[in-house]
Design a protein around this motif. Structure first.
Motif, mmCIF file in Angstrom:
data_model
loop_
_atom_site.group_PDB
_atom_site.id
_atom_site.type_symbol
_atom_site.label_atom_id
_atom_site.label_comp_id
_atom_site.label_asym_id
_atom_site.label_seq_id
_atom_site.Cartn_x
_atom_site.Cartn_y
_atom_site.Cartn_z
ATOM 1 N N VAL A 64 0.829 -1.209 0.000
ATOM 2 C CA VAL A 64 0.000 0.000 0.000
ATOM 3 C C VAL A 64 0.865 1.262 0.000
ATOM 4 C CG1 VAL A 64 -1.833 1.296 1.170
ATOM 5 C CG2 VAL A 64 -1.872 -1.217 1.181
ATOM 6 N N ALA A 65 1.665 1.456 1.051
ATOM 7 C CA ALA A 65 2.393 2.718 1.199
ATOM 8 C C ALA A 65 3.331 3.008 0.034
ATOM 9 C CB ALA A 65 3.182 2.709 2.508
ATOM 10 N N LYS A 66 3.987 1.987 -0.489
ATOM 11 C CA LYS A 66 4.923 2.182 -1.600
ATOM 12 C C LYS A 66 4.220 2.336 -2.943
ATOM 13 C CE LYS A 66 9.213 0.035 0.053
ATOM 14 N NZ LYS A 66 10.225 -1.016 -0.232
ATOM 15 N N ARG A 67 2.933 1.997 -2.997
ATOM 16 C CA ARG A 67 2.248 1.936 -4.289
ATOM 17 C C ARG A 67 1.153 2.995 -4.465
ATOM 18 N NH1 ARG A 67 -0.711 -2.330 -4.559
ATOM 19 N NH2 ARG A 67 -0.626 -2.603 -6.829
ATOM 20 N N PHE A 68 0.849 3.707 -3.399
ATOM 21 C CA PHE A 68 -0.206 4.725 -3.467
ATOM 22 C C PHE A 68 0.275 6.012 -2.806
ATOM 23 C CE2 PHE A 68 -2.420 0.667 -3.610
ATOM 24 C CZ PHE A 68 -3.347 0.867 -4.635
ATOM 25 N N SER A 69 -0.269 7.127 -3.258
ATOM 26 C CA SER A 69 0.095 8.410 -2.669
ATOM 27 C C SER A 69 -0.416 8.479 -1.232
ATOM 28 C CB SER A 69 -0.500 9.561 -3.489
ATOM 29 O OG SER A 69 -1.918 9.510 -3.455
ATOM 30 N N ARG A 70 0.292 9.226 -0.400
ATOM 31 C CA ARG A 70 -0.032 9.252 1.030
ATOM 32 C C ARG A 70 -1.421 9.825 1.298
ATOM 33 N NH1 ARG A 70 -1.602 8.366 5.102
ATOM 34 N NH2 ARG A 70 -0.691 8.445 7.183
ATOM 35 N N ASP A 71 -1.907 10.682 0.459
ATOM 36 C CA ASP A 71 -3.231 11.270 0.710
ATOM 37 C C ASP A 71 -4.387 10.387 0.230
ATOM 38 O OD1 ASP A 71 -2.891 11.529 -2.002
ATOM 39 O OD2 ASP A 71 -3.337 13.667 -2.087
ATOM 40 N N SER A 72 -4.066 9.203 -0.319
ATOM 41 C CA SER A 72 -5.120 8.336 -0.850
ATOM 42 C C SER A 72 -5.543 7.233 0.114
ATOM 43 C CB SER A 72 -4.674 7.706 -2.176
ATOM 44 O OG SER A 72 -3.585 6.809 -1.956
ATOM 45 N N TYR A 73 -4.820 7.065 1.211
ATOM 46 C CA TYR A 73 -5.166 6.009 2.167
ATOM 47 C C TYR A 73 -5.061 6.533 3.595
ATOM 48 C CZ TYR A 73 -0.091 5.514 2.726
ATOM 49 O OH TYR A 73 1.235 5.770 2.968
ATOM 50 N N THR A 74 -5.700 5.798 4.494
ATOM 51 C CA THR A 74 -5.668 6.087 5.927
ATOM 52 C C THR A 74 -5.104 4.862 6.632
ATOM 53 O OG1 THR A 74 -7.628 7.502 5.779
ATOM 54 C CG2 THR A 74 -7.106 6.601 7.946
ATOM 55 N N ILE A 75 -4.142 5.084 7.538
ATOM 56 C CA ILE A 75 -3.528 3.958 8.235
ATOM 57 C C ILE A 75 -3.629 4.130 9.754
ATOM 58 C CG2 ILE A 75 -1.241 5.035 7.947
ATOM 59 C CD1 ILE A 75 -2.050 1.253 8.345
ATOM 60 N N THR A 76 -4.037 3.065 10.402
ATOM 61 C CA THR A 76 -4.111 3.009 11.859
ATOM 62 C C THR A 76 -3.115 1.976 12.372
ATOM 63 O OG1 THR A 76 -6.457 3.600 11.944
ATOM 64 C CG2 THR A 76 -5.578 2.393 13.829
ATOM 65 N N ASP A 77 -2.342 2.343 13.379
ATOM 66 C CA ASP A 77 -1.460 1.391 14.059
ATOM 67 C C ASP A 77 -1.730 1.506 15.565
ATOM 68 O OD1 ASP A 77 0.534 -0.526 14.569
ATOM 69 O OD2 ASP A 77 1.872 0.306 13.054
ATOM 70 N N LYS A 78 -1.049 0.674 16.359
ATOM 71 C CA LYS A 78 -1.409 0.569 17.780
ATOM 72 C C LYS A 78 -0.179 0.417 18.678
ATOM 73 C CE LYS A 78 -5.566 -1.892 16.308
ATOM 74 N NZ LYS A 78 -5.108 -2.300 14.953
ATOM 75 N N LEU A 79 -0.317 0.931 19.878
ATOM 76 C CA LEU A 79 0.682 0.740 20.913
ATOM 77 C C LEU A 79 0.321 -0.525 21.681
ATOM 78 C CD1 LEU A 79 3.109 1.660 22.550
ATOM 79 C CD2 LEU A 79 1.608 3.199 23.829
ATOM 80 N N SER A 80 1.035 -1.606 21.402
ATOM 81 C CA SER A 80 0.676 -2.928 21.926
ATOM 82 C C SER A 80 1.412 -3.209 23.230
ATOM 83 C CB SER A 80 1.008 -4.006 20.889
ATOM 84 O OG SER A 80 0.284 -3.786 19.697
ATOM 85 N N PHE A 81 0.667 -3.233 24.320
ATOM 86 C CA PHE A 81 1.277 -3.415 25.636
ATOM 87 C C PHE A 81 1.789 -4.832 25.855
ATOM 88 C CE2 PHE A 81 -1.763 0.104 26.126
ATOM 89 C CZ PHE A 81 -0.864 1.096 26.497
ATOM 90 N N SER A 82 1.388 -5.757 25.015
ATOM 91 C CA SER A 82 1.942 -7.108 25.104
ATOM 92 C C SER A 82 3.401 -7.121 24.665
ATOM 93 C CB SER A 82 1.130 -8.071 24.236
ATOM 94 O OG SER A 82 1.176 -7.670 22.871
ATOM 95 N N LEU A 83 3.820 -6.085 23.941
ATOM 96 C CA LEU A 83 5.180 -6.023 23.416
ATOM 97 C C LEU A 83 6.042 -4.965 24.088
ATOM 98 C CD1 LEU A 83 4.461 -6.291 19.575
ATOM 99 C CD2 LEU A 83 5.103 -8.122 21.142
ATOM 100 N N ILE A 84 5.426 -3.936 24.623
ATOM 101 C CA ILE A 84 6.200 -2.848 25.215
ATOM 102 C C ILE A 84 5.569 -2.431 26.539
ATOM 103 C CG2 ILE A 84 4.951 -1.184 23.760
ATOM 104 C CD1 ILE A 84 7.503 0.573 23.949
#
Length: 374
Positions: A64-84
């Protein structure tokens, strides 16, 4: 947030080797992402633990990120307490996520799988302050949290942290009135606090896409063209305070099915709601153990066996068949690592004396042994 309510959950992607979740089929995922965005959808959801540590994020970057312009998609990520779980690791963890996803900022960033225990941890390590600071720096556009606990705990979090903008909840028609998941109660708390809801598990991990025959027939008779999964996703998407429904899509066929009814979403009618509740009743009728989860049986168990939890797993296999067996067995093993196994029962009878439903607890525990330990 995109007006179209379907989000692409990057957690059940197609694989080149079915037994290895780290072996993501990039070629197929690229085609799936293309079709998804071609129809005007743009929301993607990932997290570091998905597909084995970091592989979901990397797949998002490549497909996705390498193939589409940044304004064409929305990305959600998370702070995972199982890892940090350490304050001084937050910056490094977050920077790694941005790099793996191939972006300079996240549109949405969520504290992952919040519950009472993680709330205490998040406050101790300064996680709330951290995401507020990253938002101020422009590295995050919107902050919130995903949630797995009671409505009471959810209300506590929202009272303490009004800065949280979104809540991600497990909502589906099977869990709507479930006393453990408390989907409806949690949804109503979000409405009370005026927090928009992002829905996860609308198809309950795929279970509501593979219904028992009698339940499936009820839905097919009402609308032969609609898949079982579509009923589940539309149930969640029809709720007024829901702004996005995630679907963990694993194949191009699933993308096409979701697009077919979500590109022009029609909320469930009153008649369809009634049909769906009839299907749910048919599913619940297959419940093999009439346990109410009062947990009276657990308090005095000399082997500390979480009896209602094992009965719930038996019921899930009874209701959904082979589609649920593997996940139920895995769940059994995880629970058994922390408590007594069903086979640890010494048949003292304490549980049966305490059970208000007068269940044959010892017999059902043996069924759990046969189901999950053989």
């Amino acid at each position: 947030m995109n007006a179209k309510k379907l989000g692409f959950g990057v957690m059940r992607l197609p694989l080149t080797e079915p037994s290895d979740t780290t072996k993501i089929d990039y070629e197929t995922f690229c085609r799936m992402a293309d079709r998804f965005m071609e129809e005007g959808f743009s929301y993607f959801d990932t997290a570091t633990p998905y597909h084995g540590k970091e592989f979901s994020e990397l797949a998002f970057r490549e497909c996705v990120a390498k193939r589409f312009s940044r304004d064409s998609y929305t990305i959600t990520d998370k702070l995972s307490f199982s890892l940090i779980q350490e304050r001084d690791k937050l910056e490094e963890f977050f920077a790694g996520q941005l790099k793996r996803c191939g972006v300079e900022f996240f549109d949405y960033y969520l504290l992952h799988a919040m519950n009472r225990n993680y709330l205490a941890l998040a406050e101790r390590m300064g996680a709330f302050e951290f995401v507020i600071r990253k938002k101020a720096e422009g590295k995050i556009r919107h902050i919130g949290f995903s949630f797995h606990d009671s409505a009471e705990v959810l209300e506590e979090i929202l009272e303490k942290h009004p800065e949280m903008e979104y809540v991600q909840l497990q909502i589906n028609y099977a869990d709507w009135e479930d006393p453990d998941v408390q989907s409806r109660k949690c949804y109503e708390v979000c409405v009370k606090f005026k927090k928009p809801v992002i829905v996860m598990e609308p198809v309950k991990g795929g279970l509501l896409a593979n219904l028992p025959k009698d339940a499936e027939m009820l839905l097919k008779e009402a609308n032969p063209e609609m898949s079982a999964a579509s009923w589940a996703v539309r149930f969640a998407a029809s709720l007024d305070n829901v702004v996005m429904v995630l679907s963990g899509m694993s194949s191009e066929a699933q993308v096409e099915d979701n697009i077919s009814y979500m590109k022009d979403l029609k909320p469930l009618t009153e008649s369809e709601q009634e049909t769906l509740m009839q299907a749910l009743a048919a599913i619940r009728a297959k419940k093999s153990v009439a346990c109410t989860n009062c947990r009276y049986c657990v308090d005095g168990c000399p082997k500390q066996i979480p009896i209602p939890d094992y009965f719930q797993l038996l019921n899930e296999v009874s209701q959904f068949g082979e589609a649920r067996f593997s996940a139920a067995k895995d769940s059994y093993e995880r629970k058994a690592e922390k408590a007594g196994r069903a086979s640890d029962c010494i048949q003292c009878g304490q549980c049966e004396k305490q059970c208000p439903q007068h269940l044959l607890v010892i017999q059902h525990l043996q069924e759990a042994v046969e189901m999950f330990e053989k």
